[in-house]
Scaffold this active site. Structure first.
Site, mmCIF file in Angstrom:
data_model
loop_
_atom_site.group_PDB
_atom_site.id
_atom_site.type_symbol
_atom_site.label_atom_id
_atom_site.label_comp_id
_atom_site.label_asym_id
_atom_site.label_seq_id
_atom_site.Cartn_x
_atom_site.Cartn_y
_atom_site.Cartn_z
ATOM 1 C CG ASP A 8 28.361 38.417 48.007
ATOM 2 O OD1 ASP A 8 29.205 37.594 47.562
ATOM 3 O OD2 ASP A 8 27.810 38.267 49.110
ATOM 4 C CB CYS A 64 29.379 33.998 43.027
ATOM 5 S SG CYS A 64 29.811 33.216 41.472
ATOM 6 C CB CYS A 65 26.576 35.152 47.706
ATOM 7 S SG CYS A 65 25.453 33.848 48.220
ATOM 8 C CD1 TRP A 66 30.713 32.449 53.484
ATOM 9 C CD2 TRP A 66 32.297 33.098 52.055
ATOM 10 N NE1 TRP A 66 31.916 31.984 53.961
ATOM 11 C CE2 TRP A 66 32.908 32.373 53.086
ATOM 12 C CE3 TRP A 66 33.092 33.600 51.026
ATOM 13 C CZ2 TRP A 66 34.278 32.132 53.133
ATOM 14 C CZ3 TRP A 66 34.457 33.373 51.072
ATOM 15 C CH2 TRP A 66 35.026 32.650 52.121
ATOM 16 C CG LEU A 108 31.949 33.723 46.055
ATOM 17 C CD1 LEU A 108 31.861 35.157 46.542
ATOM 18 C CD2 LEU A 108 32.693 33.628 44.730
#
Length: 151
Positions: A8, A64-66, A108
């Protein structure tokens, strides 16, 4: 192997992920912030990568994201997907071995490039267990998917 990747955010570790997979000889399909014009929202791009796996366009995916949490939640809503949020190599190995996970979720925020290599090494070296109790659990999750979708 065909690997679908989503993120993202266009972060250095997300770009490194796609590059490392290509360097390892995988065919990489990108979604979200890594693909200009795609919707980068974590729920949207994680679903797209997971659907690639469920529909046979990819053998596995990395979402993936934070934190990695939203990406894993979205991916797990796609029937046939077993996404695992992995923050270390041991968890990645266990996810492949005991859970027969087919989607790797990464944070991430927490994943450095050296750690990324360790996680990917463990993920791709891991093989699903043939132990009856492990297969029974994976089969149970498959039945849960079928019950949810009416298939």
């Amino acid at each position: 192997m065909r690997i679908s990747v989503s993120s993202d955010m266009d972060e250095p570790v997300a770009r490194a992920l796609a590059d490392v997979l290509r360097e390892r000889g995988h065919e990489v399909r990108v979604h979200g912030a890594l693909s200009p014009g795609d919707d980068p929202q974590w729920a949207v791009c994680s679903e797209a990568a997971a659907r690639d796996v469920a529909d046979g366009r990819a053998d596995q995916a990395v979402v993936c994201c934070w934190t990695g949490t939203g990406a894993s939640i979205a991916a797990n809503k796609v029937p046939g997907v077993r996404a695992a949020l992995c923050t270390d190599a041991y968890t990645a190995d266990g996810a492949r071995r005991w859970n027969d996970a087919n989607v790797l979720a990464l944070s991430l925020r927490l994943t450095s490039v050296p750690l990324l290599h360790e996680i990917l090494d463990a993920w791709f070296a891991g093989r699903p267990s043939d132990a009856p109790e492990d297969r029974a659990n994976v089969d149970r999750t498959t039945r849960l998917d079928r019950a949810r979708t009416g298939a």
